[in-house]
Enzyme design. Structure first.
Site, PDB file in Angstrom:
ATOM      1  N   SER A  61       0.829  -1.213   0.000  1.00 14.15           N
ATOM      2  CA  SER A  61       0.000   0.000   0.000  1.00 14.15           C
ATOM      3  C   SER A  61       0.858   1.257   0.000  1.00 14.15           C
ATOM      4  O   SER A  61       0.351   2.364  -0.234  1.00 14.15           O
ATOM      5  CB  SER A  61      -0.937   0.007   1.209  1.00 14.15           C
ATOM      6  OG  SER A  61      -0.243  -0.300   2.407  1.00 14.15           O
ATOM      7  N   GLU A  70      -0.347 -12.737  -1.430  1.00  9.44           N
ATOM      8  CA  GLU A  70      -1.776 -12.798  -1.718  1.00  9.44           C
ATOM      9  C   GLU A  70      -2.089 -14.019  -2.585  1.00  9.44           C
ATOM     10  O   GLU A  70      -1.371 -14.309  -3.537  1.00  9.44           O
ATOM     11  CB  GLU A  70      -2.234 -11.533  -2.452  1.00  9.44           C
ATOM     12  CG  GLU A  70      -2.079 -10.254  -1.638  1.00  9.44           C
ATOM     13  CD  GLU A  70      -2.559  -9.021  -2.401  1.00  9.44           C
ATOM     14  OE1 GLU A  70      -3.176  -9.185  -3.473  1.00  9.44           O
ATOM     15  OE2 GLU A  70      -2.317  -7.898  -1.923  1.00  9.44           O
ATOM     16  N   ASP A  92       5.229  -7.138   2.508  1.00  5.71           N
ATOM     17  CA  ASP A  92       4.476  -7.634   1.356  1.00  5.71           C
ATOM     18  C   ASP A  92       5.423  -7.971   0.212  1.00  5.71           C
ATOM     19  O   ASP A  92       6.311  -7.174  -0.128  1.00  5.71           O
ATOM     20  CB  ASP A  92       3.502  -6.561   0.857  1.00  5.71           C
ATOM     21  CG  ASP A  92       2.121  -6.682   1.464  1.00  5.71           C
ATOM     22  OD1 ASP A  92       1.705  -7.817   1.780  1.00  5.71           O
ATOM     23  OD2 ASP A  92       1.454  -5.644   1.615  1.00  5.71           O
ATOM     24  N   GLU A  98      -9.393 -10.080   4.074  1.00  7.09           N
ATOM     25  CA  GLU A  98      -9.777  -8.703   3.737  1.00  7.09           C
ATOM     26  C   GLU A  98     -11.151  -8.625   3.086  1.00  7.09           C
ATOM     27  O   GLU A  98     -11.435  -9.309   2.106  1.00  7.09           O
ATOM     28  CB  GLU A  98      -8.737  -8.071   2.799  1.00  7.09           C
ATOM     29  CG  GLU A  98      -9.083  -6.636   2.428  1.00  7.09           C
ATOM     30  CD  GLU A  98      -7.949  -5.877   1.765  1.00  7.09           C
ATOM     31  OE1 GLU A  98      -8.169  -4.713   1.375  1.00  7.09           O
ATOM     32  OE2 GLU A  98      -6.841  -6.435   1.640  1.00  7.09           O
TER      33      GLU A  98
END
Length: 277
Positions: free
Chosen positions: A54, A128, A96, A195
C-alpha cells in the site's frame, strides 16, 4: 537520537502469535513505511508492523498497489526494521511481496523471498492468493522463511475483480476461500489476512484454522486486526471506507500547522531571537 541503551522487550515471533490465538489474546497490526513511524508504533505496543505494498498508494500516489517494485519495498522495509531496532525491538516486521515477485513460478517466488530476507532483518513475507500460490508458499516455508497469507479482497488482483467490493458473498467463492485457507495452513503459512469478507465467513475460517487470522473489514471474530496507518490518522481526506476507524484528522492538523508556519515566515515572526544564534 535512537535510544539504543533502553531495555528491549521480548520480540514478537510466529510462535507468539500462535500462543496469542490459543489464549484468546487479540493481535494488533498496522502498516509502517518509514523509520520514524516504525519507532512510534513499536513504542506504542503494536504487535506486527506490515511494510505494505500500500506504500504504492500512500507514499507514491498510485491508484493501485501494482506499480511498486521489490527494490522499493526493500527500501521501506529497511527503514522500518531500523526503527523497531532503535526502539523496544518488540514488533514483528512483515513485508508484502509485491505484484509479480512471486506469481511467475515457485522458483522465482523463493528467489525473491530470499532476496527480501537477506537484505534486511524482517521476520516474514506476505503473499496474496490461495491454491494458486500454495506450491510457492510451501517451497518458501520449507527453507525457513515464514509466510503470512492473504485471502478475500486481494488488491494485487484488482483488475481481475474490477472493484473493491466485499468478496466471498456468494456460496461458491466462500467455499473456495475456506479451502484456500486450509491449504495455506497446510503449506506452512503462520497466519492469514482476511480482507473485506462477510463477518460470519471470517468467523468460520478463524474457527477452522489453528493459525491466527488477521482481519481488515472482516469483523471482530478474527484473531487480530490490521489497518493502514495513514487511514486511522486521517491523512487521506478522500478515503473513508466503512471498515476504517479514523482516530484523528491529521490531514487538517498538518495543513493548519503549515498555514501558520507560512504566516509566521511571511510576517517575520519566525525565527524569533530565541530561535536564532
Amino acid at each position: 537520537m535512537p535510544h539504543r541503551d533502553q531495555p528491549k522487550t521480548a520480540h514478537v515471533t510466529t510462535r507468539r502469535l500462535l500462543d496469542m490465538k490459543q489464549q484468546g489474546e487479540k493481535i494488533s497490526m498496522l502498516t509502517a513505511y518509514d523509520y520514524t513511524m516504525a519507532r512510534i508504533l513499536d513504542r506504542a505496543g503494536v504487535d506486527v508492523l506490515l511494510v505494505g505494498d500500500s506504500a504504492s498508494n500512500v507514499f507514491s500516489g498510485h491508484s493501485t498497489t501494482l506499480p511498486i517494485t521489490i527494490e522499493e519495498m526493500i527500501y521501506h522495509a529497511k527503514a522500518v526494521v531500523r526503527g523497531v531496532h532503535d526502539e523496544t525491538g518488540r514488533a514483528m516486521v512483515v513485508i508484502d511481496m509485491p505484484f509479480m515477485s512471486y506469481q511467475l513460478s515457485s522458483e522465482e517466488a523463493l528467489r525473491n523471498a530470499g532476496k527480501i530476507m537477506k537484505e534486511h532483518e524482517c521476520d516474514a513475507v506476505k503473499m496474496e492468493g490461495g491454491h494458486v500460490i500454495v506450491e510457492s508458499v510451501k517451497r518458501i516455508t520449507d527453507v525457513g522463511i515464514p509466510v503470512m497469507g492473504h485471502l478475500g479482497l486481494m488488491p494485487q488482483s484488482i483488475y481481475k475483480y474490477g472493484s473493491y467490493r466485499v468478496r466471498a458473498q456468494e456460496e461458491q467463492e466462500a467455499e473456495q476461500l475456506l479451502r484456500d485457507a486450509e491449504l495455506l495452513e497446510k503449506a506452512g503459512a503462520f497466519a492469514i489476512v482476511l480482507e473485506k469478507i462477510p463477518s460470519a465467513l471470517a468467523a468460520q475460517v478463524t474457527a477452522s484454522l489453528t493459525i491466527p487470522t488477521i482481519g481488515i473489514g472482516a469483523g471482530v471474530a478474527c484473531d487480530g486486526q490490521v489497518l493502514v496507518i495513514n487511514d486511522i490518522l486521517g491523512l487521506n481526506r478522500e478515503f473513508h471506507p466503512r471498515f476504517v476507524r479514523q482516530y484523528v484528522d491529521l490531514n487538517s492538523m498538518i495543513e493548519q500547522v503549515a498555514r501558520q508556519y507560512v504566516t509566521d515566515v511571511r510576517g517575520c515572526d519566525f525565527p524569533s531571537s530565541n530561535e536564532s544564534y
